[in-house]
Design a protein around this motif. Structure first.
Motif, PDB file in Angstrom:
ATOM      1  N   THR A 104      -8.947  35.863  13.206  1.00  0.00           N
ATOM      2  CA  THR A 104      -9.340  36.857  14.209  1.00  0.00           C
ATOM      3  C   THR A 104      -8.926  36.425  15.613  1.00  0.00           C
ATOM      4  O   THR A 104      -8.509  37.243  16.425  1.00  0.00           O
ATOM      5  CB  THR A 104     -10.868  37.082  14.154  1.00  0.00           C
ATOM      6  N   LEU A 105      -9.036  35.131  15.895  1.00  0.00           N
ATOM      7  CA  LEU A 105      -8.843  34.697  17.286  1.00  0.00           C
ATOM      8  C   LEU A 105      -7.447  34.191  17.602  1.00  0.00           C
ATOM      9  O   LEU A 105      -7.022  34.224  18.751  1.00  0.00           O
ATOM     10  CB  LEU A 105      -9.846  33.592  17.634  1.00  0.00           C
ATOM     11  N   ILE A 106      -6.724  33.702  16.591  1.00  0.00           N
ATOM     12  CA  ILE A 106      -5.439  33.075  16.907  1.00  0.00           C
ATOM     13  C   ILE A 106      -4.326  34.113  17.022  1.00  0.00           C
ATOM     14  O   ILE A 106      -4.203  35.002  16.182  1.00  0.00           O
ATOM     15  CB  ILE A 106      -5.101  31.994  15.863  1.00  0.00           C
ATOM     16  N   VAL A 107      -3.584  33.982  18.095  1.00  0.00           N
ATOM     17  CA  VAL A 107      -2.422  34.847  18.294  1.00  0.00           C
ATOM     18  C   VAL A 107      -1.216  33.916  18.368  1.00  0.00           C
ATOM     19  O   VAL A 107      -1.187  33.000  19.185  1.00  0.00           O
ATOM     20  CB  VAL A 107      -2.550  35.629  19.623  1.00  0.00           C
ATOM     21  N   ARG A 108      -0.282  34.085  17.449  1.00  0.00           N
ATOM     22  CA  ARG A 108       0.922  33.257  17.449  1.00  0.00           C
ATOM     23  C   ARG A 108       1.568  33.281  18.827  1.00  0.00           C
ATOM     24  O   ARG A 108       1.633  34.372  19.409  1.00  0.00           O
ATOM     25  CB  ARG A 108       1.930  33.879  16.457  1.00  0.00           C
ATOM     26  N   PRO A 109       2.010  32.249  19.454  1.00  0.00           N
ATOM     27  CA  PRO A 109       2.050  30.871  18.977  1.00  0.00           C
ATOM     28  C   PRO A 109       0.980  29.996  19.649  1.00  0.00           C
ATOM     29  O   PRO A 109       1.298  28.981  20.262  1.00  0.00           O
ATOM     30  CB  PRO A 109       3.441  30.424  19.399  1.00  0.00           C
ATOM     31  N   GLY A 155      -1.340  31.050  12.048  1.00  0.00           N
ATOM     32  CA  GLY A 155      -0.240  31.069  13.015  1.00  0.00           C
ATOM     33  C   GLY A 155      -0.346  30.039  14.116  1.00  0.00           C
ATOM     34  O   GLY A 155       0.482  30.026  15.031  1.00  0.00           O
ATOM     35  N   ALA A 156      -1.372  29.167  14.070  1.00  0.00           N
ATOM     36  CA  ALA A 156      -1.534  28.197  15.157  1.00  0.00           C
ATOM     37  C   ALA A 156      -0.544  27.054  15.037  1.00  0.00           C
ATOM     38  O   ALA A 156      -0.184  26.645  13.934  1.00  0.00           O
ATOM     39  CB  ALA A 156      -2.957  27.636  15.140  1.00  0.00           C
ATOM     40  N   ILE A 210      -2.593  20.376  27.678  1.00  0.00           N
ATOM     41  CA  ILE A 210      -1.921  21.411  26.862  1.00  0.00           C
ATOM     42  C   ILE A 210      -2.731  22.698  26.773  1.00  0.00           C
ATOM     43  O   ILE A 210      -2.266  23.693  26.262  1.00  0.00           O
ATOM     44  CB  ILE A 210      -1.525  20.907  25.452  1.00  0.00           C
ATOM     45  N   ARG A 211      -3.950  22.682  27.259  1.00  0.00           N
ATOM     46  CA  ARG A 211      -4.814  23.871  27.309  1.00  0.00           C
ATOM     47  C   ARG A 211      -4.765  24.669  25.993  1.00  0.00           C
ATOM     48  O   ARG A 211      -4.319  25.828  25.956  1.00  0.00           O
ATOM     49  CB  ARG A 211      -4.404  24.770  28.475  1.00  0.00           C
ATOM     50  N   PRO A 212      -5.230  24.053  24.892  1.00  0.00           N
ATOM     51  CA  PRO A 212      -5.180  24.769  23.608  1.00  0.00           C
ATOM     52  C   PRO A 212      -6.040  26.032  23.646  1.00  0.00           C
ATOM     53  O   PRO A 212      -7.053  26.075  24.358  1.00  0.00           O
ATOM     54  CB  PRO A 212      -5.751  23.750  22.616  1.00  0.00           C
ATOM     55  N   ALA A 213      -5.635  27.034  22.890  1.00  0.00           N
ATOM     56  CA  ALA A 213      -6.423  28.270  22.835  1.00  0.00           C
ATOM     57  C   ALA A 213      -7.764  27.978  22.173  1.00  0.00           C
ATOM     58  O   ALA A 213      -8.797  28.545  22.521  1.00  0.00           O
ATOM     59  CB  ALA A 213      -5.668  29.327  22.035  1.00  0.00           C
ATOM     60  N   SER A 222     -10.181  24.733  30.925  1.00  0.00           N
ATOM     61  CA  SER A 222      -8.864  25.047  30.353  1.00  0.00           C
ATOM     62  C   SER A 222      -8.823  26.381  29.622  1.00  0.00           C
ATOM     63  O   SER A 222      -7.788  26.756  29.080  1.00  0.00           O
ATOM     64  CB  SER A 222      -8.462  23.967  29.338  1.00  0.00           C
ATOM     65  N   GLY A 223      -9.939  27.065  29.550  1.00  0.00           N
ATOM     66  CA  GLY A 223      -9.982  28.335  28.820  1.00  0.00           C
ATOM     67  C   GLY A 223      -9.878  28.142  27.316  1.00  0.00           C
ATOM     68  O   GLY A 223      -9.411  29.022  26.591  1.00  0.00           O
ATOM     69  N   THR A 224     -10.298  26.970  26.836  1.00  0.00           N
ATOM     70  CA  THR A 224     -10.233  26.666  25.399  1.00  0.00           C
ATOM     71  C   THR A 224     -11.533  27.086  24.711  1.00  0.00           C
ATOM     72  O   THR A 224     -12.621  26.729  25.171  1.00  0.00           O
ATOM     73  CB  THR A 224     -10.042  25.139  25.197  1.00  0.00           C
ATOM     74  N   THR A 225     -11.422  27.852  23.629  1.00  0.00           N
ATOM     75  CA  THR A 225     -12.612  28.190  22.839  1.00  0.00           C
ATOM     76  C   THR A 225     -12.914  27.029  21.917  1.00  0.00           C
ATOM     77  O   THR A 225     -12.042  26.574  21.174  1.00  0.00           O
ATOM     78  CB  THR A 225     -12.343  29.455  21.999  1.00  0.00           C
TER      79      THR A 225
END
Ligand SMILES: Cc1ncc(COP(=O)(O)O)c(C=O)c1O
Length: 476
Positions: A178-183, A204-205, A229-232, A263-266
């Protein structure tokens, strides 16, 4: 076991430089033997023909024939007419197939907690017949019970912040898809729970890693990776981490929450193992408390997941997600693409379990304590050269071997009726060949038999049969 074919070029790349003090056939056989032992040539892999290897290596056919013969003599190669030569481990073929049962040290699956049978008997399942019998978000009574437990443990939670899933793995996969958007980049621990990184990758991560040992996290590394790297998304297991058993200190949790926010990381916090405390001596409550303190009203950037699989029983496929209401809404909307809801039967049972958790968890603690002691004792007696940690909870011992041969040991143990998962499975890059996760969840008699098999197999692997050198062969 593998059944792929290795070309001569690929084999020679793996082999690298030969030891110049030995005959070529011998030096080459030794390199191939080591590659098989450390799992880089999986057993069952078909090696190139003698002719092909001789041509590619620029060596005489006699040299390669002698090399393969030496490997065959040592038990590292099995040659059959028409199907070529395949990599093997010595002794694996001396076990009569299906001669004995398999002991399972591969899965960390504890038995049903004591008292669960009484609870089964006391629940009326008739109520499940009123209605469709399954639902997407979870039944309200169970969500209320789960929310109340979070609130009691210092994290105010409402039922609309909870979604019921069919176990922890389902929760991870649903969150990932639901949350991951490639790439997107997802940060994971190394080592980590393998099915989590599988789910993230399939969604897709791209994966980045941060190290954890039995002593805990390298916090500087983790904070640095999050801020650079500010991972999603970052998937972490802060309590009785699988496989190391480590727990993250409260002050570390606060720093991670702050770095992730910047970093805006969930943060996806997996608390599947959080109730498996044996003797840690402290309980910091749910990880998300550290985020809630900073942002009591809004979305706090932390998604928590939990499960009854380890603390109660994996036969009840019951897990949950706690997140902000908008995130729960997104997950509920996305869910039907994968499944249509959690069965009511499980949810009725789970509601009773959640209300009786303190008694059930103290039963679980006793079993884990007894089994941890038993496995530690057995390893100290039978494998004194290994480094065995003493985790304060969880289900397994992340054990360090005295040489890097986890994959070879795993392959050979399989043939001896002991199922294991080699250390590299817990990484994305083949690391941890020196480690083995040993769950202490099996019955004590099985722990005993399993460790004896482990020790005998380790001895067999450490002292393989030698071979005599044929005469008149070229030197390097
Ligand atoms: C850390 C972690 N998360 C999730 C799971 C999956 O849990 P479940 O059996 O509830 O799907 C496991 C199972 O081993 C685990 O170790």
């Amino acid at each position: 076991m593998g059944s792929s074919r290795l070309s001569a070029r690929a084999l020679l790349n793996l082999v690298g430089e030969l030891d110049p003090t030995h005959a070529v056939y011998e030096a080459l056989a030794e390199r191939i033997r080591l590659l098989i032992l450390d799992g880089r040539i999986p057993t069952g892999t078909r090696l190139p023909s003698e002719r092909e290897l001789a041509m590619q290596a620029g060596r005489s056919r006699t040299t390669i024939v002698a090399c393969y013969q030496a490997l065959r003599d040592g038990g590292y190669l099995v040659s059959r007419q028409g199907s070529g030569s395949t990599a093997a481990l010595p002794g694996a073929d001396s076990i009569p197939a299906g001669a004995s049962r398999t002991i399972d040290f591969a899965r960390a699956v504890p038995p049903p907690v004591a008292g669960l049978d009484d609870l089964f008997a006391s629940v009326s399942f008739v109520d499940a017949l009123n209605g469709p019998g399954f639902d997407l978000q979870g039944n309200l009574a169970l969500r209320k019970a789960l929310a109340a437990r979070y609130s009691e443990r210092g994290l105010p939670t409402t039922p609309d912040q909870i979604m019921v899933t069919m176990g922890g793995q389902h929760a991870i996969a649903l969150i990932a898809h639901t949350l991951i958007v490639r790439p997107d980049i997802a940060l994971i621990e190394a080592p980590t729970y393998p099915h989590a990184y599988d789910a993230l990758r399939r969604a897709g991560a791209r994966l980045a890693t941060t190290p954890v040992t039995t002593e805990g996290w390298d916090l500087d590394h983790l904070l640095e990776v999050v801020s650079t790297i500010r991972p999603a998304l970052a998937y972490l297991v802060p309590d009785f981490h699988n496989p190391t058993g480590a727990s993250m200190l409260p002050e570390e949790r606060t720093l991670i929450v702050e770095a992730a926010r910047a970093s805006g990381t969930t943060l996806v916090i997996d608390e599947t193992t959080a109730d498996l405390d044996i003797d840690r001596g402290w309980d910091d409550g749910p990880f998300a408390r550290h985020a809630h303190r900073r942002s009591p009203t809004g979305s706090d950037g932390v998604i928590t997941l939990g499960s009854l699989s380890k603390s109660i029983w994996g036969g009840i496929r019951l897990g949950w997600i706690r997140a902000s209401t908008p995130v729960i809404r997104r997950l509920v909307q996305a869910r039907p693409a994968g499944d249509l809801g959690t069965p009511q039967l499980e949810q009725l049972l789970a509601e009773q379990i959640v209300t009786s958790l303190p008694q059930l968890l103290s039963q679980r603690r006793e079993l884990l304590r007894e089994h941890r002691e038993a496995l530690s004792r057995l390893l100290a007696v039978h494998l004194p050269g290994w480094t065995v940690p003493r985790p304060h909870g969880g289900l397994s011992l992340w054990t360090q071997l005295d040489r890097p041969a986890s994959s070879a040991l795993t392959s050979l143990c399989e043939a001896h009726g002991l199922a294991l998962v080699a250390g590299p499975k817990f990484s994305i890059d083949g690391a941890f060949e020196r480690f083995l996760r040993l769950p202490f969840t099996s019955p004590i008699a099985d722990l005993d038999e399993g460790v004896r098999t482990l020790a005998n197999t380790w001895t067999q692997l450490s002292h393989p049969a030698g071979h005599a050198a044929p005469q008149g062969l070229e030197m390097v």
